[in-house]
Design a protein around this motif. Structure first.
Motif, PDB file in Angstrom:
ATOM      1  N   TYR A 124       3.748  -1.426   3.640  1.00 47.39           N
ATOM      2  CA  TYR A 124       3.622   0.363   3.103  1.00 47.39           C
ATOM      3  C   TYR A 124       4.419   0.318   2.511  1.00 47.39           C
ATOM      4  N   CYS A 125       4.576   1.369   1.590  1.00 47.90           N
ATOM      5  CA  CYS A 125       5.275   2.284   1.296  1.00 47.90           C
ATOM      6  C   CYS A 125       5.149   3.650   0.636  1.00 47.90           C
ATOM      7  N   ASP A 126       6.503   4.562   1.316  1.00 47.83           N
ATOM      8  CA  ASP A 126       6.134   6.127   1.028  1.00 47.83           C
ATOM      9  C   ASP A 126       6.693   6.330  -0.394  1.00 47.83           C
ATOM     10  N   ALA A 127       5.552   7.440  -0.865  1.00 51.78           N
ATOM     11  CA  ALA A 127       5.802   7.245  -2.886  1.00 51.78           C
ATOM     12  C   ALA A 127       7.306   7.504  -2.986  1.00 51.78           C
ATOM     13  N   ASP A 128       7.881   8.368  -1.831  1.00 52.41           N
ATOM     14  CA  ASP A 128       8.964   8.738  -2.405  1.00 52.41           C
ATOM     15  C   ASP A 128      10.298   7.717  -1.535  1.00 52.41           C
ATOM     16  N   ILE A 151       0.992  -1.286  -0.241  1.00 54.70           N
ATOM     17  CA  ILE A 151       0.245  -0.050   0.153  1.00 54.70           C
ATOM     18  C   ILE A 151       0.738   1.160   0.161  1.00 54.70           C
ATOM     19  N   VAL A 152       0.953   1.964  -0.738  1.00 54.60           N
ATOM     20  CA  VAL A 152       1.423   3.202  -0.847  1.00 54.60           C
ATOM     21  C   VAL A 152       0.635   4.274  -0.972  1.00 54.60           C
ATOM     22  N   PRO A 153       0.370   5.611   0.038  1.00 57.60           N
ATOM     23  CA  PRO A 153      -0.649   6.411  -0.221  1.00 57.60           C
ATOM     24  C   PRO A 153       0.285   7.349  -0.695  1.00 57.60           C
ATOM     25  N   VAL A 154       0.092   8.498  -2.054  1.00 54.99           N
ATOM     26  CA  VAL A 154       0.464   9.349  -2.324  1.00 54.99           C
ATOM     27  C   VAL A 154      -0.188  10.757  -2.442  1.00 54.99           C
ATOM     28  N   TYR A 155       1.219  11.851  -2.488  1.00 59.87           N
ATOM     29  CA  TYR A 155       0.308  12.762  -2.453  1.00 59.87           C
ATOM     30  C   TYR A 155       0.828  13.607  -3.066  1.00 59.87           C
ATOM     31  N   ASN A 156       0.938  14.506  -4.379  1.00 60.19           N
ATOM     32  CA  ASN A 156       2.409  15.200  -4.595  1.00 60.19           C
ATOM     33  C   ASN A 156       3.410  15.344  -4.954  1.00 60.19           C
ATOM     34  N   LYS A 157       3.507  14.024  -5.777  1.00 60.15           N
ATOM     35  CA  LYS A 157       4.782  12.983  -5.461  1.00 60.15           C
ATOM     36  C   LYS A 157       5.222  12.212  -6.443  1.00 60.15           C
ATOM     37  N   GLU A 158       5.058  13.315  -7.529  1.00 60.97           N
ATOM     38  CA  GLU A 158       5.140  12.771  -9.212  1.00 60.97           C
ATOM     39  C   GLU A 158       6.868  12.207 -10.063  1.00 60.97           C
ATOM     40  N   PHE A 205       8.673  11.431  -7.817  1.00 60.13           N
ATOM     41  CA  PHE A 205       9.036   9.983  -7.050  1.00 60.13           C
ATOM     42  C   PHE A 205       8.317   8.578  -7.412  1.00 60.13           C
ATOM     43  N   ILE A 206       7.454   8.734  -7.471  1.00 68.29           N
ATOM     44  CA  ILE A 206       6.146   7.948  -7.799  1.00 68.29           C
ATOM     45  C   ILE A 206       7.009   6.795  -8.655  1.00 68.29           C
ATOM     46  N   SER A 207       7.141   6.797  -9.840  1.00 67.00           N
ATOM     47  CA  SER A 207       8.031   5.631 -11.213  1.00 67.00           C
ATOM     48  C   SER A 207       8.098   5.093 -10.400  1.00 67.00           C
ATOM     49  N   ARG A 208       9.980   5.626  -9.292  1.00 65.24           N
ATOM     50  CA  ARG A 208      10.630   4.845  -8.481  1.00 65.24           C
ATOM     51  C   ARG A 208      10.738   4.232  -7.558  1.00 65.24           C
ATOM     52  N   CYS A 209       9.369   4.406  -6.985  1.00 65.22           N
ATOM     53  CA  CYS A 209       8.670   3.329  -6.037  1.00 65.22           C
ATOM     54  C   CYS A 209       8.284   1.835  -6.895  1.00 65.22           C
ATOM     55  N   VAL A 210       7.364   3.156  -7.805  1.00 65.68           N
ATOM     56  CA  VAL A 210       6.509   1.805  -8.857  1.00 65.68           C
ATOM     57  C   VAL A 210       7.292   0.267  -9.165  1.00 65.68           C
ATOM     58  N   GLU A 211       8.036   1.250  -9.747  1.00 64.16           N
ATOM     59  CA  GLU A 211       9.731  -0.144 -10.748  1.00 64.16           C
ATOM     60  C   GLU A 211      10.126  -0.793  -9.534  1.00 64.16           C
ATOM     61  N   SER A 212      10.451  -0.140  -8.854  1.00 63.21           N
ATOM     62  CA  SER A 212      10.667  -0.984  -7.191  1.00 63.21           C
ATOM     63  C   SER A 212       9.501  -2.610  -6.839  1.00 63.21           C
ATOM     64  N   ILE A 213       8.630  -2.507  -7.229  1.00 67.63           N
ATOM     65  CA  ILE A 213       7.881  -3.186  -6.480  1.00 67.63           C
ATOM     66  C   ILE A 213       7.577  -3.955  -8.079  1.00 67.63           C
ATOM     67  N   ILE A 214       7.403  -3.800  -9.184  1.00 65.27           N
ATOM     68  CA  ILE A 214       7.287  -4.548 -10.216  1.00 65.27           C
ATOM     69  C   ILE A 214       8.372  -5.322 -10.522  1.00 65.27           C
ATOM     70  N   HIS A 215       9.679  -4.930  -9.821  1.00 63.73           N
ATOM     71  CA  HIS A 215      10.608  -5.787 -10.308  1.00 63.73           C
ATOM     72  C   HIS A 215      11.322  -6.152  -8.848  1.00 63.73           C
ATOM     73  N   GLN A 216       9.878  -6.389  -8.314  1.00 70.53           N
ATOM     74  CA  GLN A 216      10.517  -7.722  -6.967  1.00 70.53           C
ATOM     75  C   GLN A 216      10.520  -9.047  -7.274  1.00 70.53           C
ATOM     76  N   SER A 217      11.884  -9.850  -6.501  1.00 69.04           N
ATOM     77  CA  SER A 217      11.699 -11.252  -7.576  1.00 69.04           C
ATOM     78  C   SER A 217      10.152 -12.188  -6.922  1.00 69.04           C
ATOM     79  N   MET A 218       9.589 -11.322  -5.984  1.00 60.69           N
ATOM     80  CA  MET A 218       8.586 -12.070  -5.831  1.00 60.69           C
ATOM     81  C   MET A 218       7.486 -11.721  -6.955  1.00 60.69           C
TER      82      MET A 218
END
Length: 361
Positions: free
Chosen positions: A88-92, A7-14, A16-29
């Motif tokens: 949880y992960c913060d958006a930045d 779960i990632v709460p996002v407020y005005n993080k355009e 940084f949000i791509s780095r956050c999402v990419e790190s989850i997409i590329h999880q070994s799981m």
């Protein structure tokens, strides 16, 4: 059903949000779901998140029409979560590639309600620092609470994996617009319902300090109110953990003295908040002496706005005696004079006295 919900709460993080999402997409799981809760951002964050959701059906975007703060955004994510576990992960910030698998494997192996790991700080000046937390005092809720009070464990929600039932089966107090200490306020509530928590030495979270982050900003009056609410919550736990009363008071007094040291005591708002929350007495000189170790008490007293001379001349001598006797050692007066003067000024006094501890009394 996914094994883990992020779960990632996002407020005005355009930015940084791509780095956050990419790190989850590329999880070994790969068996995860990602819930991005947009808290009524005014920048392009929502558009970026929607683009990711179009390309990956494991990503879900929830948009709020009004801003309510990260605490409520996370709870909305909890309600939507389908995973056996939630993190949880913060958006930045972002996750190391093996974070989810590492935490999940330990949760399955131990049956713990919460699995935590260490994190790495990436500072604004380019430096990096790794945390080294532990559950020194045990894995049950009392041991976890004592580790938190003694700063052996962090109270952040990130870097931890929670059994989903721990978040879905209990009602927790949430506060609208709470953006300082909000994760700690929630974690202390969650902790009351655990049977077991374990900690791993592995780095499972990358914390990125940004110029606009709450840890970098000066506290507003609303932020001070949030901090006082959180401190007050800890005091309420004394009835649940009577054997930890001194630890609780020590932690609270240190927080309040540090607020004084940073200049917030000059605001009438802080004093009124302390009065309203029945906290004013916990930054007193006698509270500091009674509940802290010798060296910590000296450091905290040095931070308070007490005249260096008046502490030794104007204050009753029994204050000094309390300090001397706390650890059962007699120390020459001159040594304490030297210690406090050094803490205040960074310079040394040219005094002649023995440089050693005396006999135990």
């Amino acid at each position: 059903m996914p094994r883990v919900t992020v779960i990632v709460p996002v407020y005005n993080k355009e930015m940084f949000i791509s780095r956050c999402v990419e790190s989850i997409i590329h999880q070994s799981m790969t068996d995860w779901e990602l819930i991005l809760v947009d808290d009524c951002s005014s920048d392009n964050s929502l558009s970026v998140m929607n683009d990711y959701a179009k390309d990956d059906d494991r990503i879900i975007v929830r948009h709020q029409k009004e801003n309510h703060g990260p605490m409520i955004a996370r709870r909305l994510g909890d309600e939507m979560a389908k995973g056996d576990y939630i993190t949880y992960c913060d958006a930045d910030d972002y996750l190391p590639s093996s974070a989810l698998q590492t935490l999940y494997d330990e949760a399955i192996r131990t049956g713990a309600d919460i699995v935590s790991g260490n994190h790495e700080y990436f500072m604004t000046d380019g430096t990096r620092k790794k945390s080294a937390f532990s559950l020194r005092y045990g894995n049950d809720r009392g041991g976890v609470f004592k580790s938190l009070l003694n700063k052996q464990m962090c109270h952040n929600l990130w870097s931890k994996l929670f059994c989903s039932s721990l978040l879905k089966n209990y009602n927790y107090e949430v506060i609208d617009q709470m953006a300082n200490a909000e994760d700690a306020y929630m974690f202390y509530q969650i902790m009351l319902n655990i049977h077991k928590m374990v900690h791993l030495p592995d780095i499972v979270y990358n914390y990125v300090q940004t110029p606009g982050s709450s840890t970098q900003s000066k506290y507003s009056e609303r932020a001070l109110e949030n901090i006082c609410m959180f401190v007050s919550l800890r005091m309420k736990y004394m009835s649940l953990f009577p054997d930890l009363e001194s630890d609780i008071v020590a932690y609270v007094s240190a927080v309040l003295v540090n607020l004084e040291y940073k200049g917030y005591a000059k605001r009438d708002t802080l004093k009124q908040l302390l009065i309203n929350n029945d906290l004013l007495q916990y930054s007193s000189i006698m509270t500091i002496i009674r509940h802290h170790s010798l060296l910590t008490a000296v450091k905290l007293l040095a931070k308070k706005e007490i005249s260096f001379v008046s502490f030794f001349v104007g204050q009753p001598r029994f204050l000094l005696m309390c300090l001397l006797r706390k650890t059962g050692f007699w120390l020459q007066d001159g040594v304490y004079l030297q210690m406090l003067y050094y803490l205040k000024t960074g310079s040394r006094l040219n005094l002649r006295y023995p440089q050693t501890f005396g006999e135990k009394i």
